[in-house]
Design a protein around this motif. Structure first.
Motif, PDB file in Angstrom:
ATOM      1  N   VAL A 108       0.836  -1.196   0.000  1.00 19.73           N
ATOM      2  CA  VAL A 108       0.000   0.000   0.000  1.00 19.73           C
ATOM      3  C   VAL A 108       0.874   1.249   0.000  1.00 19.73           C
ATOM      4  O   VAL A 108       1.921   1.290   0.655  1.00 19.73           O
ATOM      5  CB  VAL A 108      -0.948   0.019   1.220  1.00 19.73           C
ATOM      6  N   CYS A 109       0.435   2.261  -0.732  1.00 20.79           N
ATOM      7  CA  CYS A 109       1.124   3.557  -0.776  1.00 20.79           C
ATOM      8  C   CYS A 109       0.343   4.583   0.040  1.00 20.79           C
ATOM      9  O   CYS A 109      -0.889   4.501   0.142  1.00 20.79           O
ATOM     10  CB  CYS A 109       1.239   4.059  -2.215  1.00 20.79           C
ATOM     11  N   ALA A 110       1.062   5.556   0.605  1.00 17.84           N
ATOM     12  CA  ALA A 110       0.423   6.599   1.405  1.00 17.84           C
ATOM     13  C   ALA A 110       1.345   7.809   1.487  1.00 17.84           C
ATOM     14  O   ALA A 110       2.520   7.736   1.114  1.00 17.84           O
ATOM     15  CB  ALA A 110       0.105   6.076   2.810  1.00 17.84           C
ATOM     16  N   GLN A 111       0.796   8.908   1.990  1.00 15.49           N
ATOM     17  CA  GLN A 111       1.608  10.111   2.204  1.00 15.49           C
ATOM     18  C   GLN A 111       2.394   9.970   3.499  1.00 15.49           C
ATOM     19  O   GLN A 111       1.861   9.542   4.531  1.00 15.49           O
ATOM     20  CB  GLN A 111       0.733  11.358   2.256  1.00 15.49           C
ATOM     21  N   LEU A 112       3.658  10.363   3.450  1.00 18.78           N
ATOM     22  CA  LEU A 112       4.568  10.237   4.584  1.00 18.78           C
ATOM     23  C   LEU A 112       4.078  10.999   5.808  1.00 18.78           C
ATOM     24  O   LEU A 112       3.689  12.164   5.711  1.00 18.78           O
ATOM     25  CB  LEU A 112       5.953  10.743   4.187  1.00 18.78           C
ATOM     26  N   GLY A 113       4.106  10.342   6.970  1.00 20.02           N
ATOM     27  CA  GLY A 113       3.828  11.003   8.239  1.00 20.02           C
ATOM     28  C   GLY A 113       2.367  11.247   8.536  1.00 20.02           C
ATOM     29  O   GLY A 113       2.046  11.954   9.495  1.00 20.02           O
ATOM     30  N   THR A 114       1.474  10.655   7.753  1.00 19.46           N
ATOM     31  CA  THR A 114       0.044  10.916   7.915  1.00 19.46           C
ATOM     32  C   THR A 114      -0.658   9.745   8.600  1.00 19.46           C
ATOM     33  O   THR A 114      -0.124   8.642   8.719  1.00 19.46           O
ATOM     34  CB  THR A 114      -0.621  11.149   6.546  1.00 19.46           C
ATOM     35  N   THR A 115      -1.911   9.990   8.998  1.00 26.07           N
ATOM     36  CA  THR A 115      -2.722   8.900   9.516  1.00 26.07           C
ATOM     37  C   THR A 115      -3.006   7.888   8.411  1.00 26.07           C
ATOM     38  O   THR A 115      -3.274   6.721   8.694  1.00 26.07           O
ATOM     39  CB  THR A 115      -4.043   9.420  10.105  1.00 26.07           C
ATOM     40  N   GLY A 116      -2.952   8.345   7.150  1.00 28.29           N
ATOM     41  CA  GLY A 116      -3.104   7.424   6.030  1.00 28.29           C
ATOM     42  C   GLY A 116      -2.009   6.375   6.014  1.00 28.29           C
ATOM     43  O   GLY A 116      -2.260   5.194   5.737  1.00 28.29           O
ATOM     44  N   GLN A 117      -0.779   6.788   6.317  1.00 29.08           N
ATOM     45  CA  GLN A 117       0.326   5.833   6.377  1.00 29.08           C
ATOM     46  C   GLN A 117       0.089   4.817   7.500  1.00 29.08           C
ATOM     47  O   GLN A 117       0.280   3.607   7.313  1.00 29.08           O
ATOM     48  CB  GLN A 117       1.648   6.555   6.611  1.00 29.08           C
ATOM     49  N   LEU A 118      -0.341   5.299   8.660  1.00 26.85           N
ATOM     50  CA  LEU A 118      -0.582   4.405   9.797  1.00 26.85           C
ATOM     51  C   LEU A 118      -1.686   3.398   9.490  1.00 26.85           C
ATOM     52  O   LEU A 118      -1.568   2.205   9.787  1.00 26.85           O
ATOM     53  CB  LEU A 118      -0.949   5.227  11.036  1.00 26.85           C
ATOM     54  N   LYS A 119      -2.768   3.887   8.882  1.00 26.08           N
ATOM     55  CA  LYS A 119      -3.889   2.999   8.562  1.00 26.08           C
ATOM     56  C   LYS A 119      -3.499   2.024   7.452  1.00 26.08           C
ATOM     57  O   LYS A 119      -3.903   0.847   7.485  1.00 26.08           O
ATOM     58  CB  LYS A 119      -5.110   3.826   8.155  1.00 26.08           C
ATOM     59  N   ALA A 120      -2.713   2.473   6.482  1.00 26.72           N
ATOM     60  CA  ALA A 120      -2.257   1.593   5.407  1.00 26.72           C
ATOM     61  C   ALA A 120      -1.469   0.424   5.981  1.00 26.72           C
ATOM     62  O   ALA A 120      -1.663  -0.741   5.581  1.00 26.72           O
ATOM     63  CB  ALA A 120      -1.402   2.377   4.411  1.00 26.72           C
ATOM     64  N   GLU A 121      -0.595   0.722   6.929  1.00 25.53           N
ATOM     65  CA  GLU A 121       0.235  -0.331   7.529  1.00 25.53           C
ATOM     66  C   GLU A 121      -0.592  -1.236   8.441  1.00 25.53           C
ATOM     67  O   GLU A 121      -0.313  -2.436   8.555  1.00 25.53           O
ATOM     68  CB  GLU A 121       1.401   0.307   8.271  1.00 25.53           C
ATOM     69  N   GLU A 122      -1.614  -0.664   9.046  1.00 28.36           N
ATOM     70  CA  GLU A 122      -2.485  -1.460   9.919  1.00 28.36           C
ATOM     71  C   GLU A 122      -3.287  -2.483   9.116  1.00 28.36           C
ATOM     72  O   GLU A 122      -3.362  -3.664   9.495  1.00 28.36           O
ATOM     73  CB  GLU A 122      -3.447  -0.537  10.665  1.00 28.36           C
ATOM     74  N   ILE A 123      -3.891  -2.054   8.014  1.00 21.55           N
ATOM     75  CA  ILE A 123      -4.769  -2.972   7.277  1.00 21.55           C
ATOM     76  C   ILE A 123      -3.991  -3.921   6.366  1.00 21.55           C
ATOM     77  O   ILE A 123      -4.472  -5.011   6.056  1.00 21.55           O
ATOM     78  CB  ILE A 123      -5.843  -2.214   6.472  1.00 21.55           C
ATOM     79  N   SER A 124      -2.793  -3.521   5.943  1.00 21.59           N
ATOM     80  CA  SER A 124      -2.012  -4.393   5.064  1.00 21.59           C
ATOM     81  C   SER A 124      -1.084  -5.319   5.846  1.00 21.59           C
ATOM     82  O   SER A 124      -0.723  -6.397   5.377  1.00 21.59           O
ATOM     83  CB  SER A 124      -1.177  -3.564   4.088  1.00 21.59           C
ATOM     84  N   GLY A 125      -0.665  -4.847   7.034  1.00 19.46           N
ATOM     85  CA  GLY A 125       0.299  -5.618   7.809  1.00 19.46           C
ATOM     86  C   GLY A 125       1.712  -5.500   7.286  1.00 19.46           C
ATOM     87  O   GLY A 125       2.604  -6.255   7.692  1.00 19.46           O
ATOM     88  N   LYS A 126       1.929  -4.543   6.395  1.00 13.96           N
ATOM     89  CA  LYS A 126       3.247  -4.330   5.807  1.00 13.96           C
ATOM     90  C   LYS A 126       3.616  -2.853   5.892  1.00 13.96           C
ATOM     91  O   LYS A 126       2.740  -1.987   6.004  1.00 13.96           O
ATOM     92  CB  LYS A 126       3.258  -4.745   4.327  1.00 13.96           C
ATOM     93  N   LYS A 127       4.893  -2.571   5.813  1.00 13.93           N
ATOM     94  CA  LYS A 127       5.358  -1.187   5.792  1.00 13.93           C
ATOM     95  C   LYS A 127       4.882  -0.522   4.502  1.00 13.93           C
ATOM     96  O   LYS A 127       5.047  -1.071   3.408  1.00 13.93           O
ATOM     97  CB  LYS A 127       6.888  -1.127   5.871  1.00 13.93           C
ATOM     98  N   ALA A 128       4.277   0.640   4.626  1.00 15.94           N
ATOM     99  CA  ALA A 128       3.765   1.345   3.454  1.00 15.94           C
ATOM    100  C   ALA A 128       4.899   1.996   2.658  1.00 15.94           C
ATOM    101  O   ALA A 128       5.923   2.379   3.229  1.00 15.94           O
ATOM    102  CB  ALA A 128       2.760   2.414   3.880  1.00 15.94           C
TER     103      ALA A 128
END
Length: 247
Positions: free
Chosen positions: A136-156
């Protein structure tokens, strides 16, 4: 008589200008590639957007001049903590972790995260659960990054802004993007690329956004809060919202 009137008008204009110049300046740190909240108008080269209009209205109401300084989103909180800027204005979700480092105003927007995949993959991603184990891709330092890593289980995979993440998705560099719903929808509308993407129908979060100030800076925080409440009551906030979101 006309001459006296002209002199009086000139004096009043001079006093107004002097008053404006005498007003203290708030240095506003903002990640200005975050449309429709903060971005650069291609014609005027000026900073525009929902939060830009709002902080300018708040500043005027509170008796401040506003000076926007463009910086990366992940640099805003450190800049507040060191006193490089006075206010952070950049779609910043009010979270317990951030509240340990900075103080927030009353909420200025109700946001929320969504996941987006390529249109050709829509059948394979009917719910966020299908993203587990995917890149998953996301914007650095955002809640989007945190949620991306939470639902994928991988580093965004992280990018400076949502538009860059979306282009990486289109090019096959990741399987999904997690970002703020209004930002994604504005990107799809303005870039005319909606045919390439599919937004999952389930919104992942509901979030309150606020303006951030240095922890303990009660003077600025109270001034901003007072102005925000006043502008909410007199309809100014609603007018700014309608301008940018047509509702």
């Amino acid at each position: 008589m006309l001459k006296k009137f002209a002199v009086c008008a000139a004096v009043m204009a001079s006093l107004y200008t002097a008053s404006a110049l005498a007003a203290p300046t708030l240095r506003v740190g903002s990640e200005t590639t975050f449309p429709p909240f903060e971005f650069v108008d291609v014609k005027t080269k000026q900073f525009v957007g929902y939060e830009i209009d709002l902080i300018n209205a708040v500043g005027k109401k509170a008796g401040y001049n506003i000076s926007v300084q463009s910086m990366g989103f992940d640099a805003i909180i450190p800049a507040l903590m060191t006193g490089t800027v006075d206010v952070g204005v950049s779609g910043m979700t009010i979270t317990p972790e951030r509240k340990k480092k900075v103080d927030f105003t009353v909420p200025v927007f109700k946001g929320g995260l969504v996941a987006v995949v390529r249109q050709k993959d829509a059948a394979a991603y009917k719910t966020p659960a299908a993203i587990k184990g995917k890149q998953v891709c996301a914007q650095l330092g955002t809640t989007g990054q945190l949620k991306a890593e939470e639902i994928s289980g991988k580093k965004a995979r992280t990018f400076n802004n949502a538009a860059e993440a979306m282009m990486e998705l289109r090019n096959g560099g990741c399987d999904a993007v997690v970002a703020d719903k209004p930002v994604i929808e504005y990107f799809l509308k303005e870039s005319r690329q909606s045919r390439y993407f599919h937004e999952l129908p389930t919104q992942l979060t509901t979030e309150d956004w606020g303006f951030a100030v240095k922890k303990g800076n009660k003077k600025v925080l109270n001034a901003l809060n007072s102005a925000l409440v006043s502008l909410q009551k007199d309809g100014t906030v609603a007018k700014i919202h309608k301008k940018w979101f047509n509702n």
